[in-house]
Motif scaffolding. Structure first.
Motif, PDB file in Angstrom:
ATOM      1  N   LEU A   1       0.805  -1.226   0.000  1.00 29.98           N
ATOM      2  CA  LEU A   1       0.000   0.000   0.000  1.00 29.98           C
ATOM      3  C   LEU A   1       0.834   1.270   0.000  1.00 29.98           C
ATOM      4  O   LEU A   1       0.488   2.248  -0.659  1.00 29.98           O
ATOM      5  N   ASP A   2       1.913   1.280   0.758  1.00 28.87           N
ATOM      6  CA  ASP A   2       2.686   2.513   0.923  1.00 28.87           C
ATOM      7  C   ASP A   2       3.844   2.647  -0.052  1.00 28.87           C
ATOM      8  O   ASP A   2       4.719   3.495   0.137  1.00 28.87           O
ATOM      9  N   GLU A   3       3.856   1.820  -1.093  1.00 28.84           N
ATOM     10  CA  GLU A   3       4.984   1.848  -2.028  1.00 28.84           C
ATOM     11  C   GLU A   3       4.521   1.933  -3.481  1.00 28.84           C
ATOM     12  O   GLU A   3       5.016   1.221  -4.352  1.00 28.84           O
TER      13      GLU A   3
ATOM     14  N   LEU B   1      -5.889   4.767  -2.507  1.00 32.86           N
ATOM     15  CA  LEU B   1      -4.537   5.319  -2.481  1.00 32.86           C
ATOM     16  C   LEU B   1      -3.970   5.505  -3.889  1.00 32.86           C
ATOM     17  O   LEU B   1      -3.189   6.426  -4.134  1.00 32.86           O
TER      18      LEU B   1
ATOM     19  N   ALA C   1      -2.273   1.086   9.230  1.00 30.71           N
ATOM     20  CA  ALA C   1      -2.901   1.352   7.930  1.00 30.71           C
ATOM     21  C   ALA C   1      -4.350   1.776   8.108  1.00 30.71           C
ATOM     22  O   ALA C   1      -4.826   2.706   7.440  1.00 30.71           O
TER      23      ALA C   1
ATOM     24  N   ARG D   1      -4.239   5.422   9.438  1.00 36.28           N
ATOM     25  CA  ARG D   1      -3.708   6.438   8.525  1.00 36.28           C
ATOM     26  C   ARG D   1      -4.536   6.588   7.257  1.00 36.28           C
ATOM     27  O   ARG D   1      -4.603   7.666   6.678  1.00 36.28           O
ATOM     28  N   HIS D   2      -5.148   5.478   6.817  1.00 31.82           N
ATOM     29  CA  HIS D   2      -5.841   5.500   5.533  1.00 31.82           C
ATOM     30  C   HIS D   2      -7.353   5.397   5.655  1.00 31.82           C
ATOM     31  O   HIS D   2      -8.040   5.143   4.659  1.00 31.82           O
TER      32      HIS D   2
END
Length: 201
Positions: A30-32, A49, A126, A129-130
């Motif tokens: 998710l964060d990449e 995202l 996650a 934050r999301h």
């Protein structure tokens, strides 16, 4: 090449079936999300995202968004996500997974999730934050995404069918596909139909 982003409580390996079907896929956490590529594919939280990445300047030729929300949820959603985050931090794994999989939006579809494959703290982070209640709403900016975009929802996932219809009406170059027989997890509920749709891009 397809850059694929999984959803919450997912893994890059969830997309292996696309490779087995002969598609050129690279899966990322998710964060990449890479800043550029050919096709950006995002599912659920990963779709949300992916849209944000495009708005932040990621350069792709096309995008495929599956079962994603648009954000802007109320405080009730934030409280619900916080409750789940605490459960991911501390609950017995088997009970947690059973309760997560039993949520109505999945329409009875389940996925095998082993505790050894996940970092509980990262999952809780996650969610915090999301959460749609934390991230800025996408509706006011969807018109800025000009690349061809295919938005997918499962016909049994009524909430996200509504979201998909709203989103496609706001996007300047989008197409809607409602997948027959699927609820929220379209790619894994109807993998053959999903693959055929990707092959037709």
């Amino acid at each position: 090449m397809i850059v694929a982003i999984h959803g919450f409580f997912g893994r890059p390996e969830d997309w292996d079936f696309l490779r087995h079907a002969g598609l050129d896929v690279q899966a990322f956490p998710l964060d990449e999300i890479p800043p550029s590529g050919d096709v950006l594919l995002g599912y659920s939280m990963g779709g949300r995202l992916a849209l944000q990445a495009l708005l932040d300047g990621a350069r792709y030729n096309r995008a495929v968004i599956v079962s994603a929300g648009l954000g802007g949820a109320d405080a009730g959603r934030r409280a619900a996500d916080e409750a789940w985050a605490r459960r991911f931090e501390s609950d017995r794994w088997e009970t947690l997974v059973a309760d997560w999989e039993a949520q109505p939006l999945f329409g009875g579809h389940t996925m095998n999730r082993r505790e050894s494959d996940f970092d509980r703290a990262a999952l809780a982070s996650a969610l915090r934050r999301h959460s749609p209640a934390v991230l800025p709403p996408l509706r006011p900016r969807l018109h800025e995404i000009a690349i061809p975009l295919l938005w997918i929802a499962g016909e049994r996932d009524r909430k996200y069918v509504g979201v998909a219809q709203e989103a496609v009406a706001l996007l300047p170059n989008a197409e809607l596909w409602i997948c027959p027989g699927a609820a929220h997890r379209v790619p894994w509920e109807q993998p053959h139909s999903f693959v055929r749709r990707l092959q037709a891009l």
